[in-house]
Design a protein around this motif. Structure first.
Motif, PDB file in Angstrom:
ATOM      1  N   ALA A 465     -26.227   3.658   0.228  1.00 51.20           N
ATOM      2  CA  ALA A 465     -27.689   3.628   0.331  1.00 51.20           C
ATOM      3  C   ALA A 465     -28.230   2.208   0.347  1.00 51.20           C
ATOM      4  N   THR A 466     -27.579   1.308  -0.376  1.00 50.59           N
ATOM      5  CA  THR A 466     -28.021  -0.091  -0.432  1.00 50.59           C
ATOM      6  C   THR A 466     -27.006  -1.045   0.171  1.00 50.59           C
ATOM      7  N   ASP A 467     -25.877  -0.510   0.652  1.00 51.74           N
ATOM      8  CA  ASP A 467     -24.787  -1.313   1.207  1.00 51.74           C
ATOM      9  C   ASP A 467     -24.395  -2.444   0.259  1.00 51.74           C
ATOM     10  N   VAL A 468     -23.982  -2.054  -0.944  1.00 49.42           N
ATOM     11  CA  VAL A 468     -23.463  -3.023  -1.907  1.00 49.42           C
ATOM     12  C   VAL A 468     -22.157  -2.488  -2.483  1.00 49.42           C
ATOM     13  N   PHE A 469     -21.305  -3.430  -2.869  1.00 51.28           N
ATOM     14  CA  PHE A 469     -20.063  -3.107  -3.550  1.00 51.28           C
ATOM     15  C   PHE A 469     -20.188  -3.500  -5.025  1.00 51.28           C
ATOM     16  N   HIS A 470     -19.617  -2.664  -5.890  1.00 47.95           N
ATOM     17  CA  HIS A 470     -19.540  -2.971  -7.317  1.00 47.95           C
ATOM     18  C   HIS A 470     -18.075  -3.226  -7.656  1.00 47.95           C
ATOM     19  N   LEU A 471     -17.785  -4.458  -8.081  1.00 48.12           N
ATOM     20  CA  LEU A 471     -16.427  -4.854  -8.418  1.00 48.12           C
ATOM     21  C   LEU A 471     -16.319  -5.012  -9.930  1.00 48.12           C
ATOM     22  N   ILE A 472     -15.255  -4.490 -10.494  1.00 44.44           N
ATOM     23  CA  ILE A 472     -15.034  -4.607 -11.936  1.00 44.44           C
ATOM     24  C   ILE A 472     -13.777  -5.419 -12.167  1.00 44.44           C
ATOM     25  N   ASP A 473     -13.925  -6.481 -12.938  1.00 45.75           N
ATOM     26  CA  ASP A 473     -12.781  -7.294 -13.320  1.00 45.75           C
ATOM     27  C   ASP A 473     -12.861  -7.524 -14.820  1.00 45.75           C
ATOM     28  N   ASP A 474     -11.874  -7.069 -15.539  1.00 50.21           N
ATOM     29  CA  ASP A 474     -11.913  -7.093 -17.001  1.00 50.21           C
ATOM     30  C   ASP A 474     -13.130  -6.292 -17.451  1.00 50.21           C
ATOM     31  N   ARG A 475     -14.148  -6.920 -18.045  1.00 55.69           N
ATOM     32  CA  ARG A 475     -15.334  -6.173 -18.478  1.00 55.69           C
ATOM     33  C   ARG A 475     -16.603  -6.637 -17.754  1.00 55.69           C
ATOM     34  N   THR A 476     -16.445  -7.305 -16.619  1.00 50.76           N
ATOM     35  CA  THR A 476     -17.586  -7.771 -15.848  1.00 50.76           C
ATOM     36  C   THR A 476     -17.784  -6.885 -14.630  1.00 50.76           C
ATOM     37  N   VAL A 477     -19.028  -6.494 -14.390  1.00 50.78           N
ATOM     38  CA  VAL A 477     -19.389  -5.747 -13.185  1.00 50.78           C
ATOM     39  C   VAL A 477     -20.124  -6.704 -12.247  1.00 50.78           C
ATOM     40  N   TRP A 478     -19.534  -6.945 -11.078  1.00 47.58           N
ATOM     41  CA  TRP A 478     -20.140  -7.793 -10.056  1.00 47.58           C
ATOM     42  C   TRP A 478     -20.679  -6.899  -8.947  1.00 47.58           C
ATOM     43  N   THR A 479     -21.905  -7.145  -8.494  1.00 41.22           N
ATOM     44  CA  THR A 479     -22.480  -6.413  -7.368  1.00 41.22           C
ATOM     45  C   THR A 479     -22.710  -7.395  -6.229  1.00 41.22           C
ATOM     46  N   VAL A 480     -22.098  -7.117  -5.045  1.00 37.36           N
ATOM     47  CA  VAL A 480     -22.192  -8.030  -3.904  1.00 37.36           C
ATOM     48  C   VAL A 480     -22.671  -7.266  -2.681  1.00 37.36           C
ATOM     49  N   LYS A 481     -23.214  -8.003  -1.735  1.00 35.91           N
ATOM     50  CA  LYS A 481     -23.811  -7.410  -0.547  1.00 35.91           C
ATOM     51  C   LYS A 481     -22.758  -7.056   0.490  1.00 35.91           C
ATOM     52  N   GLY A 482     -23.023  -5.930   1.211  1.00 34.53           N
ATOM     53  CA  GLY A 482     -22.139  -5.486   2.271  1.00 34.53           C
ATOM     54  C   GLY A 482     -22.463  -6.124   3.606  1.00 34.53           C
ATOM     55  N   THR A 483     -21.839  -5.592   4.672  1.00 33.15           N
ATOM     56  CA  THR A 483     -21.879  -6.263   5.977  1.00 33.15           C
ATOM     57  C   THR A 483     -23.211  -6.101   6.704  1.00 33.15           C
ATOM     58  N   SER A 484     -24.089  -5.186   6.270  1.00 28.13           N
ATOM     59  CA  SER A 484     -25.382  -5.054   6.948  1.00 28.13           C
ATOM     60  C   SER A 484     -26.363  -6.143   6.527  1.00 28.13           C
ATOM     61  N   HIS A 485     -26.045  -6.885   5.504  1.00 25.29           N
ATOM     62  CA  HIS A 485     -26.925  -7.954   5.024  1.00 25.29           C
ATOM     63  C   HIS A 485     -26.582  -9.267   5.730  1.00 25.29           C
ATOM     64  N   PRO A 486     -27.567 -10.110   5.978  1.00 28.10           N
ATOM     65  CA  PRO A 486     -27.266 -11.393   6.636  1.00 28.10           C
ATOM     66  C   PRO A 486     -26.380 -12.298   5.780  1.00 28.10           C
ATOM     67  N   ASP A 487     -26.512 -12.210   4.477  1.00 32.47           N
ATOM     68  CA  ASP A 487     -25.676 -13.021   3.590  1.00 32.47           C
ATOM     69  C   ASP A 487     -24.577 -12.154   2.991  1.00 32.47           C
ATOM     70  N   VAL A 488     -23.650 -11.752   3.847  1.00 33.28           N
ATOM     71  CA  VAL A 488     -22.561 -10.864   3.456  1.00 33.28           C
ATOM     72  C   VAL A 488     -21.768 -11.468   2.295  1.00 33.28           C
ATOM     73  N   GLY A 489     -21.486 -10.662   1.300  1.00 30.26           N
ATOM     74  CA  GLY A 489     -20.687 -11.114   0.162  1.00 30.26           C
ATOM     75  C   GLY A 489     -21.462 -11.834  -0.908  1.00 30.26           C
ATOM     76  N   ALA A 490     -22.789 -11.999  -0.714  1.00 26.58           N
ATOM     77  CA  ALA A 490     -23.597 -12.704  -1.713  1.00 26.58           C
ATOM     78  C   ALA A 490     -23.702 -11.875  -2.989  1.00 26.58           C
ATOM     79  N   LEU A 491     -23.842 -12.580  -4.075  1.00 26.47           N
ATOM     80  CA  LEU A 491     -23.923 -11.922  -5.381  1.00 26.47           C
ATOM     81  C   LEU A 491     -25.331 -11.376  -5.601  1.00 26.47           C
ATOM     82  N   VAL A 492     -25.426 -10.081  -5.906  1.00 26.78           N
ATOM     83  CA  VAL A 492     -26.704  -9.451  -6.235  1.00 26.78           C
ATOM     84  C   VAL A 492     -26.960  -9.535  -7.730  1.00 26.78           C
ATOM     85  N   SER A 493     -25.962  -9.189  -8.522  1.00 29.66           N
ATOM     86  CA  SER A 493     -26.102  -9.228  -9.976  1.00 29.66           C
ATOM     87  C   SER A 493     -24.721  -9.160 -10.608  1.00 29.66           C
TER      88      SER A 493
END
Length: 662
Positions: A465-493
């Motif tokens: 719905a928002t074209d974002v990926f949620h990555l979990i490493d240890d206890r951190t949740v990273w949210t990054v933008k998918g390919t439909s965004h102009p800044d692909v791979g940018a950190l959302v939160s």
């Protein structure tokens, strides 16, 4: 403590002139009034060990005490001759009541500047049998600080029925009879009070002061579920008398207590999902303690035990029905019907627990981690063997796809017709997400995150719905933008899962998209003391924990694995074998499909339901299912109807359907 200059105190004793004009007794807006009767002093039996000029002690009350319409279970006893239900804070100088100045919410048996010295003490006691128990607070042989040589005993006796008695002993001089004291009651916010005496030598050894609210009684009881007998902690109760409404809730013991009108003790009992009920037992004598229990009757609509199998030729129409039994105590029905499109398995809205559960090792699949469903097939990934295995939802191997040795497919996320996974990550280079078409093994690099996102080696979830990926490493949740965004791979939160309310010693592993943009996280426990892994809902924006989906099918530390949602919103989970310390893990692994309480609704115009029947307690009705296959291609369709029932205990009733179009 109130401090009176000696000259001022002596003047009061000599002339009997009050420092503050005494208000007329009985001026309480709540309704407290007083009368006198022959004293029958009862001594306390438990020493509180309150001492000194301003000592105090909180005490647990032996039964709920009604006071100004509120039931209290704790109170603070003050050395200065009063007991308060609101606070144990420093007392202000003498005041006229009512007043917002502290103290408030108190019974002033003899409020003055008293001292509990070596010859004095403060006692409590309980006597009687429910519902006629009494709680006693006694200030024994205390002295007035401003009158050397003075001694008096005062007590307050709380009745379980709401009546309060004030009694005294050893009153030999005006100061001991209340010439500088305040006697009365005051509500919690200092807006209403009843004063018996203020700076008036009105008290006597042989006379008790009886404080009460005329025309009232005490109602108490339990609110339960008529179907199960369990307490309904969410029930609310209210009553109206004297122009005011008083409300309460059922406590942790399943009980309630309310001050009600004696002439019309009417109580409204409310529970979400059920119509309110009015309890009206009729008039009772004043200050009666009456028991009013209530058991809420409600329907329990049980889903059909089996999947509803329907076969229809392409272009045809048909009608079928599924049995719905009412095992509750009231008639039941449903108000709305919504469709749920399933994947490889007919979903069961409203159900809980695994819909499938089997051992992948028994199917010949070793070293798995990721699990995902695509086009009716179930796939397991192995990062160590660089392999994807296709199986039926029941665990029968269909074929395998071998990937290049550079690929490490761990936790899988479905993106269109592909599986995506974090193939590698470094602090300076970010995380690299690859995607693969599982049938062909065609691998495509999808995106690389911005630097410093070291994530996804544990879990990966995708939100289309928002074209974002949620990555979990240890206890951190990273949210990054998918390919439909102009800044692909940018950190959302990003956020840190600081703790789990289920297990303080845990390690997040697999992830899957959950309801409302949240993610399911499979938490692997690191505790050997009987704990096991759990699947928990996490908000990826702030990492706050939410609902619990289920526990690991194999109780063990360090064995949680991959996670992914199916088309209906249910969750596939891989659980590794039991942890064996320094040795390789042994024993079975597990693949489970967990039914969630959050189905994904999909409009299916070819599926509908007829008019909902009203099903009597103990009876079985039919949920009618209408199929219009004029637009459907031949094949198997796993779907469900989610019926929103009138049962507060099980508002969601699922009708699982397997439609075969020939």
């Amino acid at each position: 403590m109130r401090l009176l200059p000696a000259v001022f105190a002596l003047a009061l004793l000599a002339f009997g002139t009050p420092a503050i004009a005494a208000p007329t007794p009985g001026a309480d807006t709540y309704g407290y009034t007083a009368s006198t009767l022959k004293s029958s002093f009862v001594e306390g039996t438990t020493n509180t060990w309150i001492t000194g000029d301003d000592g105090s002690k909180w005490v647990d009350l032996p039964f709920p005490l009604p006071f100004y319409g509120t039931m209290h279970e704790r109170a603070v006893i003050k050395a200065d001759g009063f007991i308060s239900f609101t606070q144990n804070s420093p007392m202000q100088p003498p005041k006229q009541i009512p007043s917002p100045n502290q103290p408030n919410g108190s019974v002033y048996a003899f409020w003055d500047d008293l001292v509990v010295d070596a010859d004095a003490s403060v006692w409590t006691g309980t006597d009687g049998v429910a519902p006629d128990r009494r709680f006693i607070v006694e200030w024994r042989n205390v002295t007035l600080k401003s009158v050397p040589g003075s001694r008096l005993t005062a007590e307050v006796v709380f009745g379980e029925n709401g009546v309060i008695l004030l009694q005294y002993r050893g009153l030999d001089q005006p100061a001991e009879r209340g010439a500088t004291a305040l006697v009365g009651v005051e509500n919690a916010d200092g807006t209403s009070a009843f004063v018996w005496s203020e700076n008036e030598a009105k008290l006597s050894d042989g006379v008790a002061v009886r404080l009460h609210v005329p025309g009232t009684a005490i109602a108490r009881g339990r609110v339960t579920d008529a179907n199960t007998g369990r307490y309904l902690f969410l029930a609310r109760l209210s009553t109206t008398f004297g122009g005011r409404t008083t409300s309460t809730s059922v406590d942790y013991r399943g009980t309630y207590q309310l001050e009600v009108s004696a002439t019309d003790p009417r109580i409204t009992v409310s529970l979400d999902g059920s119509p309110p009920v009015v309890l009206a037992p009729g008039s009772v004598p004043e200050h009666t303690v009456l028991t009013l229990d209530h058991a809420f009757k409600s329907p329990i609509l049980d889903p059909p035990p089996n999947v509803l199998e329907i076969t229809v030729p392409a272009g045809g129409r048909t009608t079928a029905s599924a049995p719905v039994h009412n095992s509750g105590t009231a008639p039941g029905s449903w108000t709305t019907v919504r469709e749920v499109a399933g994947g490889s398995t007919p979903p069961r809205p409203g159900a809980s627990g695994p819909l499938h559960s089997w051992d992948p090792k028994a199917s010949g699949v070793e070293n798995s981690y990721g699990v995902a469903e695509l086009n009716g097939d179930l796939w397991l990934s192995s990062p160590t063997t660089h392999q994807l295995t296709r199986l039926t939802p029941e665990g029968v191997v269909r074929d395998r796809t071998t990937l290049p040795d550079t690929e490490k497919p761990a936790d899988l996320a479905v993106v269109g017709d592909k599986f995506c996974y974090v193939n590698s990550s470094t602090y300076d280079g970010g995380a690299v997400i690859h995607c693969v078409r599982p049938l062909t093994g065609e691998v495509t690099p999808l995106l690389t995150t911005v630097p410093h996102v070291v994530g996804g080696t544990s879990g990966l979830a995708y939100n289309p719905a928002t074209d974002v990926f949620h990555l979990i490493d240890d206890r951190t949740v990273w949210t990054v933008k998918g390919t439909s965004h102009p800044d692909v791979g940018a950190l959302v939160s990003s956020c840190l899962i600081k703790f789990s309310r289920w297990d303080p010693n845990y390690y997040p592993k697999g992830a899957a998209l959950g309801p409302h943009g949240d993610i399911w996280v499979y938490e692997s426990t690191g505790d050997y003391n009987g704990r096991t892994g759990r699947i928990e809902l996490i908000d990826p924006t702030d990492c706050q924990s939410g609902a619990l989906l289920g526990s690991s099918p194999i109780p063990s530390p360090y064995n949680a694995g991959g996670l992914e949602s199916d088309a209906a919103g249910n969750v596939w989970a891989y659980t590794g074998p039991r942890f064996a310390g320094p040795f390789p893990p042994t024993g079975p692994a597990n693949i489970s499909l967990f039914q969630t309480r959050y189905p994904i609704y999909t409009e299916l115009p070819w599926l509908s339901s007829g008019t909902a029947p009203t099903i009597a307690p103990g009876a079985t009705g039919q949920a009618v299912v209408d199929i219009d296959a004029t637009t459907l291609r031949p094949g198997v369709y796993n779907v469900a109807l989610d019926l929103r029932t009138t049962s507060p205990g099980n508002p969601s009733l699922g009708i699982p359907i397997r439609l075969t179009v020939t």
